[in-house]
Design a protein around this motif. Sequence first.
Motif, PDB file in Angstrom:
ATOM      1  N   GLU A 174      70.480  45.108  28.483  1.00 57.71           N
ATOM      2  CA  GLU A 174      70.310  43.656  28.364  1.00 57.71           C
ATOM      3  C   GLU A 174      71.190  43.049  27.280  1.00 57.71           C
ATOM      4  OE1 GLU A 174      65.523  43.811  29.235  1.00 57.71           O
ATOM      5  OE2 GLU A 174      66.401  44.796  27.488  1.00 57.71           O
ATOM      6  N   TYR A 175      71.998  43.879  26.633  1.00 60.96           N
ATOM      7  CA  TYR A 175      72.847  43.405  25.527  1.00 60.96           C
ATOM      8  C   TYR A 175      74.055  42.665  26.107  1.00 60.96           C
ATOM      9  CZ  TYR A 175      75.832  43.602  21.365  1.00 60.96           C
ATOM     10  OH  TYR A 175      76.648  43.282  20.307  1.00 60.96           O
ATOM     11  N   LYS A 176      74.133  41.387  25.814  1.00 58.50           N
ATOM     12  CA  LYS A 176      75.217  40.576  26.380  1.00 58.50           C
ATOM     13  C   LYS A 176      75.991  39.798  25.313  1.00 58.50           C
ATOM     14  CE  LYS A 176      74.157  41.550  30.694  1.00 58.50           C
ATOM     15  NZ  LYS A 176      75.068  42.290  31.578  1.00 58.50           N
ATOM     16  N   ILE A 177      75.283  39.047  24.463  1.00 60.16           N
ATOM     17  CA  ILE A 177      75.935  38.108  23.551  1.00 60.16           C
ATOM     18  C   ILE A 177      75.699  38.552  22.115  1.00 60.16           C
ATOM     19  CG2 ILE A 177      76.107  35.703  22.821  1.00 60.16           C
ATOM     20  CD1 ILE A 177      74.955  34.947  25.577  1.00 60.16           C
ATOM     21  N   VAL A 178      76.752  38.980  21.436  1.00 55.57           N
ATOM     22  CA  VAL A 178      76.608  39.504  20.085  1.00 55.57           C
ATOM     23  C   VAL A 178      76.128  38.447  19.106  1.00 55.57           C
ATOM     24  CG1 VAL A 178      79.014  39.052  19.453  1.00 55.57           C
ATOM     25  CG2 VAL A 178      77.758  40.912  18.326  1.00 55.57           C
ATOM     26  N   GLN A 179      76.448  37.158  19.357  1.00 54.69           N
ATOM     27  CA  GLN A 179      76.044  36.093  18.438  1.00 54.69           C
ATOM     28  C   GLN A 179      74.531  35.938  18.351  1.00 54.69           C
ATOM     29  OE1 GLN A 179      77.936  34.544  16.304  1.00 54.69           O
ATOM     30  NE2 GLN A 179      79.752  35.637  17.032  1.00 54.69           N
ATOM     31  N   ASP A 180      73.814  36.479  19.324  1.00 60.04           N
ATOM     32  CA  ASP A 180      72.349  36.442  19.257  1.00 60.04           C
ATOM     33  C   ASP A 180      71.820  37.182  18.029  1.00 60.04           C
ATOM     34  OD1 ASP A 180      72.305  35.025  21.586  1.00 60.04           O
ATOM     35  OD2 ASP A 180      71.670  36.686  22.863  1.00 60.04           O
ATOM     36  N   PHE A 181      72.659  38.045  17.436  1.00 58.19           N
ATOM     37  CA  PHE A 181      72.221  38.869  16.320  1.00 58.19           C
ATOM     38  C   PHE A 181      72.878  38.464  15.001  1.00 58.19           C
ATOM     39  CE2 PHE A 181      71.930  41.178  20.296  1.00 58.19           C
ATOM     40  CZ  PHE A 181      70.610  41.592  20.275  1.00 58.19           C
ATOM     41  N   ALA A 182      73.504  37.304  14.996  1.00 57.27           N
ATOM     42  CA  ALA A 182      74.184  36.822  13.794  1.00 57.27           C
ATOM     43  C   ALA A 182      73.185  36.635  12.650  1.00 57.27           C
ATOM     44  CB  ALA A 182      74.897  35.507  14.085  1.00 57.27           C
ATOM     45  N   GLY A 183      73.515  37.216  11.493  1.00 60.31           N
ATOM     46  CA  GLY A 183      72.696  37.057  10.303  1.00 60.31           C
ATOM     47  C   GLY A 183      71.401  37.850  10.304  1.00 60.31           C
ATOM     48  N   LYS A 184      71.193  38.716  11.293  1.00 63.59           N
ATOM     49  CA  LYS A 184      69.920  39.442  11.419  1.00 63.59           C
ATOM     50  C   LYS A 184      70.063  40.904  10.978  1.00 63.59           C
ATOM     51  CE  LYS A 184      68.126  36.519  15.118  1.00 63.59           C
ATOM     52  NZ  LYS A 184      67.566  36.474  16.483  1.00 63.59           N
ATOM     53  N   ARG A 185      68.916  41.475  10.673  1.00 61.83           N
ATOM     54  CA  ARG A 185      68.843  42.903  10.378  1.00 61.83           C
ATOM     55  C   ARG A 185      68.494  43.619  11.684  1.00 61.83           C
ATOM     56  NH1 ARG A 185      68.284  44.330   5.036  1.00 61.83           N
ATOM     57  NH2 ARG A 185      66.780  46.006   5.448  1.00 61.83           N
ATOM     58  N   VAL A 186      69.434  44.408  12.160  1.00 61.60           N
ATOM     59  CA  VAL A 186      69.351  44.964  13.512  1.00 61.60           C
ATOM     60  C   VAL A 186      69.199  46.487  13.446  1.00 61.60           C
ATOM     61  CG1 VAL A 186      70.525  45.213  15.724  1.00 61.60           C
ATOM     62  CG2 VAL A 186      70.786  43.100  14.409  1.00 61.60           C
ATOM     63  N   LEU A 187      68.255  47.001  14.208  1.00 54.26           N
ATOM     64  CA  LEU A 187      68.086  48.445  14.338  1.00 54.26           C
ATOM     65  C   LEU A 187      68.519  48.874  15.734  1.00 54.26           C
ATOM     66  CD1 LEU A 187      67.025  51.252  13.473  1.00 54.26           C
ATOM     67  CD2 LEU A 187      64.770  50.552  14.347  1.00 54.26           C
ATOM     68  N   VAL A 188      69.479  49.792  15.800  1.00 52.47           N
ATOM     69  CA  VAL A 188      69.901  50.397  17.061  1.00 52.47           C
ATOM     70  C   VAL A 188      69.245  51.780  17.144  1.00 52.47           C
ATOM     71  CG1 VAL A 188      71.833  51.220  18.452  1.00 52.47           C
ATOM     72  CG2 VAL A 188      72.094  49.154  17.051  1.00 52.47           C
ATOM     73  N   VAL A 189      68.509  52.031  18.205  1.00 51.83           N
ATOM     74  CA  VAL A 189      67.812  53.303  18.378  1.00 51.83           C
ATOM     75  C   VAL A 189      68.638  54.192  19.299  1.00 51.83           C
ATOM     76  CG1 VAL A 189      65.666  54.432  19.066  1.00 51.83           C
ATOM     77  CG2 VAL A 189      65.607  52.112  18.099  1.00 51.83           C
ATOM     78  N   GLY A 190      69.260  55.205  18.733  1.00 49.66           N
ATOM     79  CA  GLY A 190      70.111  56.101  19.508  1.00 49.66           C
ATOM     80  C   GLY A 190      71.557  56.013  19.061  1.00 49.66           C
ATOM     81  N   ILE A 191      72.249  57.156  19.071  1.00 48.40           N
ATOM     82  CA  ILE A 191      73.630  57.203  18.586  1.00 48.40           C
ATOM     83  C   ILE A 191      74.562  57.820  19.625  1.00 48.40           C
ATOM     84  CG2 ILE A 191      73.432  59.438  17.437  1.00 48.40           C
ATOM     85  CD1 ILE A 191      75.078  58.228  15.112  1.00 48.40           C
ATOM     86  N   GLY A 192      74.222  57.636  20.902  1.00 46.21           N
ATOM     87  CA  GLY A 192      75.136  58.023  21.967  1.00 46.21           C
ATOM     88  C   GLY A 192      76.281  57.031  22.057  1.00 46.21           C
ATOM     89  N   ASN A 193      77.033  57.090  23.133  1.00 42.14           N
ATOM     90  CA  ASN A 193      78.180  56.191  23.275  1.00 42.14           C
ATOM     91  C   ASN A 193      77.770  54.720  23.268  1.00 42.14           C
ATOM     92  OD1 ASN A 193      80.392  58.059  23.407  1.00 42.14           O
ATOM     93  ND2 ASN A 193      79.692  58.662  25.431  1.00 42.14           N
ATOM     94  N   SER A 194      76.721  54.389  23.996  1.00 45.26           N
ATOM     95  CA  SER A 194      76.273  52.994  24.030  1.00 45.26           C
ATOM     96  C   SER A 194      75.737  52.559  22.673  1.00 45.26           C
ATOM     97  CB  SER A 194      75.190  52.804  25.094  1.00 45.26           C
ATOM     98  OG  SER A 194      75.710  53.016  26.389  1.00 45.26           O
ATOM     99  N   GLY A 195      74.962  53.437  22.021  1.00 39.31           N
ATOM    100  CA  GLY A 195      74.420  53.109  20.711  1.00 39.31           C
ATOM    101  C   GLY A 195      75.507  52.868  19.685  1.00 39.31           C
ATOM    102  N   GLY A 196      76.522  53.737  19.689  1.00 38.65           N
ATOM    103  CA  GLY A 196      77.636  53.560  18.768  1.00 38.65           C
ATOM    104  C   GLY A 196      78.399  52.281  19.030  1.00 38.65           C
ATOM    105  N   ASP A 197      78.650  51.979  20.301  1.00 34.30           N
ATOM    106  CA  ASP A 197      79.387  50.756  20.654  1.00 34.30           C
ATOM    107  C   ASP A 197      78.622  49.499  20.249  1.00 34.30           C
ATOM    108  OD1 ASP A 197      81.425  52.265  21.689  1.00 34.30           O
ATOM    109  OD2 ASP A 197      80.853  51.991  23.788  1.00 34.30           O
TER     110      ASP A 197
END
Length: 517
Positions: A174-197
């Motif tokens: 569901e990740y589409k628009i990076v600006q949705d996360f501007a100024g936020k503290r974001v946790l990415v769960v997982g460090i596979g290719n998608s997680g890293g990207d």
Amino acid sequence: MKTVAVIGAGASGLTAIKSCLEEGLKPTCFERSDYIGGLWHYTETIEEDQSCVMKSTVTNTSKEMMCFSDFPMPDQYPMFMYCDKVERYLNLYSDAFDLKKYIQHQTEVINILQTKDYSQTGQWKVKVRQKVTGVVTDHVFDAVMICIGHHAQKRVPDFPGISEFQGKVIHTHEYKIVQDFAGKRVLVVGIGNSGGDVAVDAAHVASQVFISTRRGRWVVPRLVEKGYPIDMSTSTRFNIFMFNMLPGLGKSLATKRFNNKIDHKLYSLQPKHGFVAHQVTINDYLHNLLACGAIILKPKIKTFTRTGVIFDDETVENIDAVIMATGYNFNYPFIDDELLKADLSKVNLYKMIFPPGEERHTLSVIGCIQATGAVLPLSEIQARLVTKVIKGEVTLPSKDEMCKWLDNRKQTITETHAESENNSIQVHYIPYLDEIAEMHGSKPDLGKQRRKENTIVNNGVHQPYQFRLTGPGKWSGAKDAINSQWKRTFASLRTRETGVKQGTGLQGYLLQFKDIR
């Protein structure tokens, strides 16, 4: 003329259509969307159970290694491509071989059943529905090729306390628009290719990005010494031979090489498993963002709170948004589990293609596979084999032999791979391609080839074109494609004259292979 139902018009479906046409079969492809390309077609719209890359997705494999075996990428295409270039390539491929006329768009497969006389004919009854009109029709086919991949149904773990978390929670699907996360503290769960990207992408706008990983990950770049693509520099039969002869030394050298680029222990990335025991993450920027603090690695999640996360080491972080890079499940809702069961933890397919209990071998799965290499050549060689089986020109072994192969494979994975559900679809890229090509009849016979041709195929880059040098589907342009592969690789970079001659080192040696005729 035998008829074949192809389910899905992504990359695997397109090469399945072409393989059918090559063998004189009559394909009909059912595609539920209004486009081709599958996950390589980016859309701003979130479609459940419809795979889609991110807009910022760049291929993990270079263009010469991910093309189809008789259709090189255009010279002007860059070495590594954004998703729109891959989609354009698939359209070029479809147009070149006139594949689109065999595709019925906006058509959803409802179910697939064996016909009453299946034991004699091997035929299948396929029920489909037109999404626009709702009209349902039945069709009978001599064979079915399922080409829907394994990146459609998102997998979201049920973490303790997540229902109490008040922040935003999405999946990478569901990740589409990076600006949705501007100024936020974001946790990415997982460090596979998608997680890293996603982490790298979000780090450019977020106030802080964290990555939670259960076991760490080996991270390798797309480019190695002198800016050469890593896959073209390492993917040779000779390297595989040496690795098998001296596995301990091979693992040690590989680990040392990539620790020279990023000290995985120093950066808290290093997993307990070895370099080849699990899928690696391809990422060129992660270590830079770790070094400047834009991304911080954390251990696995213990529990969510209303405003954040408590990790296994008892550290606590306030979190505004969570992005689950936790992978996908795959399913076949249109066919009975007794015929084909979708279970990521146990993929029961002979050679990763054929259900072993299927009596007539007219049902196959294309592209449900994962390797340290591009999926397109894997799907293509699978499809080429399947069409030979449908025609009766390749005979599969007995059910007992198939089950024995599956048992041996499971045992090998248990002994050599880190524990992970995804390992059930993992294969070793070069050995698997050679294995399927040998069954199909298109693996180069090194014993019969001239010395120079033998040297290039065995010691040079293991590119897809070599499976068109001989055997069924032989392509007259294969040798020229091999000869010109390095020229195409760097063509998009040659935008100005430097006046400097090509070097004479190892890479220059590889580039000098000009003629194997």
